[in-house]
Write a protein that holds these residues in place. Structure first.
Motif, PDB file in Angstrom:
ATOM      1  N   LYS A 197      44.923  36.750  23.333  1.00 48.44           N
ATOM      2  CA  LYS A 197      44.722  37.902  22.477  1.00 48.44           C
ATOM      3  C   LYS A 197      46.078  38.511  22.159  1.00 48.44           C
ATOM      4  O   LYS A 197      46.888  38.742  23.058  1.00 48.44           O
ATOM      5  CB  LYS A 197      43.829  38.924  23.187  1.00 48.44           C
ATOM      6  CG  LYS A 197      43.535  40.141  22.339  1.00 48.44           C
ATOM      7  CD  LYS A 197      42.630  41.103  23.111  1.00 48.44           C
ATOM      8  CE  LYS A 197      42.366  42.355  22.268  1.00 48.44           C
ATOM      9  NZ  LYS A 197      41.500  43.318  23.009  1.00 48.44           N
ATOM     10  N   LEU A 198      46.336  38.750  20.890  1.00 45.21           N
ATOM     11  CA  LEU A 198      47.627  39.289  20.470  1.00 45.21           C
ATOM     12  C   LEU A 198      47.734  40.738  20.925  1.00 45.21           C
ATOM     13  O   LEU A 198      46.897  41.577  20.579  1.00 45.21           O
ATOM     14  CB  LEU A 198      47.763  39.206  18.952  1.00 45.21           C
ATOM     15  CG  LEU A 198      49.143  39.507  18.384  1.00 45.21           C
ATOM     16  CD1 LEU A 198      50.135  38.419  18.789  1.00 45.21           C
ATOM     17  CD2 LEU A 198      49.079  39.613  16.866  1.00 45.21           C
ATOM     18  N   SER A 199      48.743  41.030  21.718  1.00 42.07           N
ATOM     19  CA  SER A 199      48.940  42.385  22.229  1.00 42.07           C
ATOM     20  C   SER A 199      49.913  43.156  21.341  1.00 42.07           C
ATOM     21  O   SER A 199      50.617  42.578  20.509  1.00 42.07           O
ATOM     22  CB  SER A 199      49.482  42.334  23.653  1.00 42.07           C
ATOM     23  OG  SER A 199      50.789  41.776  23.668  1.00 42.07           O
ATOM     24  N   LEU A 200      49.963  44.467  21.537  1.00 39.08           N
ATOM     25  CA  LEU A 200      50.949  45.276  20.816  1.00 39.08           C
ATOM     26  C   LEU A 200      52.367  44.851  21.196  1.00 39.08           C
ATOM     27  O   LEU A 200      53.269  44.839  20.366  1.00 39.08           O
ATOM     28  CB  LEU A 200      50.732  46.759  21.118  1.00 39.08           C
ATOM     29  CG  LEU A 200      49.469  47.390  20.536  1.00 39.08           C
ATOM     30  CD1 LEU A 200      49.328  48.832  21.010  1.00 39.08           C
ATOM     31  CD2 LEU A 200      49.472  47.330  19.013  1.00 39.08           C
ATOM     32  N   ALA A 201      52.556  44.496  22.462  1.00 42.66           N
ATOM     33  CA  ALA A 201      53.870  44.039  22.912  1.00 42.66           C
ATOM     34  C   ALA A 201      54.267  42.748  22.200  1.00 42.66           C
ATOM     35  O   ALA A 201      55.436  42.561  21.826  1.00 42.66           O
ATOM     36  CB  ALA A 201      53.856  43.831  24.423  1.00 42.66           C
ATOM     37  N   ASP A 202      53.298  41.842  21.989  1.00 44.85           N
ATOM     38  CA  ASP A 202      53.565  40.620  21.221  1.00 44.85           C
ATOM     39  C   ASP A 202      53.997  40.969  19.800  1.00 44.85           C
ATOM     40  O   ASP A 202      54.923  40.360  19.246  1.00 44.85           O
ATOM     41  CB  ASP A 202      52.318  39.738  21.167  1.00 44.85           C
ATOM     42  CG  ASP A 202      52.004  39.061  22.493  1.00 44.85           C
ATOM     43  OD1 ASP A 202      52.937  38.814  23.268  1.00 44.85           O
ATOM     44  OD2 ASP A 202      50.813  38.775  22.724  1.00 44.85           O
TER      45      ASP A 202
END
Length: 205
Positions: free
Chosen positions: A4-9
């Motif tokens: 899952k794409l995180s905000l950090a990513d």
């Protein structure tokens, strides 16, 4: 693997894309970072310092007033070599900073976050091609060191000039000023080191 794409990513990817879009290197990074519920505290738990007062590293973000010893302590704790952290400073080739020009009187009396975010006049760190990622930053540092810059040509902060006042760090400035490919390579290495901590993907994107 799929994550899952995180905000950090997103932040790490956006930084790499911004550099590439400005003419810098293509930086492939891993994914799978976990977001956190709250930001790190402003103050560091483990304070670092050498002999000078300006070498004090007591905040999680580097102070613009650090001297060269302070820079070594701060970035060394992140696992970066001297050449790598000097290359990261080359990002100051891009962008603009807040000035007090035409600032409302209320803000001059009480400089709030809103005042800074809505500042009417922004000035580039390097007046030549401020939207182009290149090694001009290092060339301008050497020009400053030789007292050959003109008014308005640069807007360096103390940590910038540390890189040429310190003889050991100046050798990297001279190298990057001559060889843009070397600068791009070391910047890529340093950026990846910083943002790939805690990633889970095998591939890079």
């Amino acid at each position: 693997n799929h994550y899952k794409l995180s905000l950090a990513d997103c932040i790490a990817s956006a930084g790499a894309q911004a550099v590439q879009s400005a003419g810098g290197p293509v930086i492939a990074i891993k994914m799978g970072r976990n977001d956190v519920a709250k930001a790190d505290p402003k103050e560091k738990r483990n304070i670092l310092q050498k002999e000078t007062s300006r070498s004090l590293v007591d905040t999680t973000l580097p102070s613009p007033g650090l001297d060269s010893d302070g820079l070594r302590l701060y970035f060394g704790a992140l696992g970066l070599s001297e050449e790598e952290f000097v290359s990261l400073c080359g990002a100051h080739d891009l962008g603009r900073h807040v000035t007090l020009l035409n600032m409302p009187k209320e803000c001059l009396k009480n400089l709030t976050r809103q005042c800074l975010e809505e500042a009417p006049v922004l000035m580039p760190f390097i007046s030549e091609n401020p939207d182009q990622f290149s090694n001009i930053y290092f060339q301008k540092l050497l020009k400053w060191y030789d007292r050959e810059v003109s008014i308005g040509e640069v807007a360096f902060i103390p940590t910038d000039v540390d890189l040429v006042v310190d003889e050991g760090l100046r050798s990297f400035v001279e190298r990057f000023a001559r060889d843009e490919d070397r600068f791009f390579d070391k910047f890529t290495d340093a950026y990846v080191k910083l943002v790939d901590v805690g990633t889970k993907s095998r591939g890079k994107y």
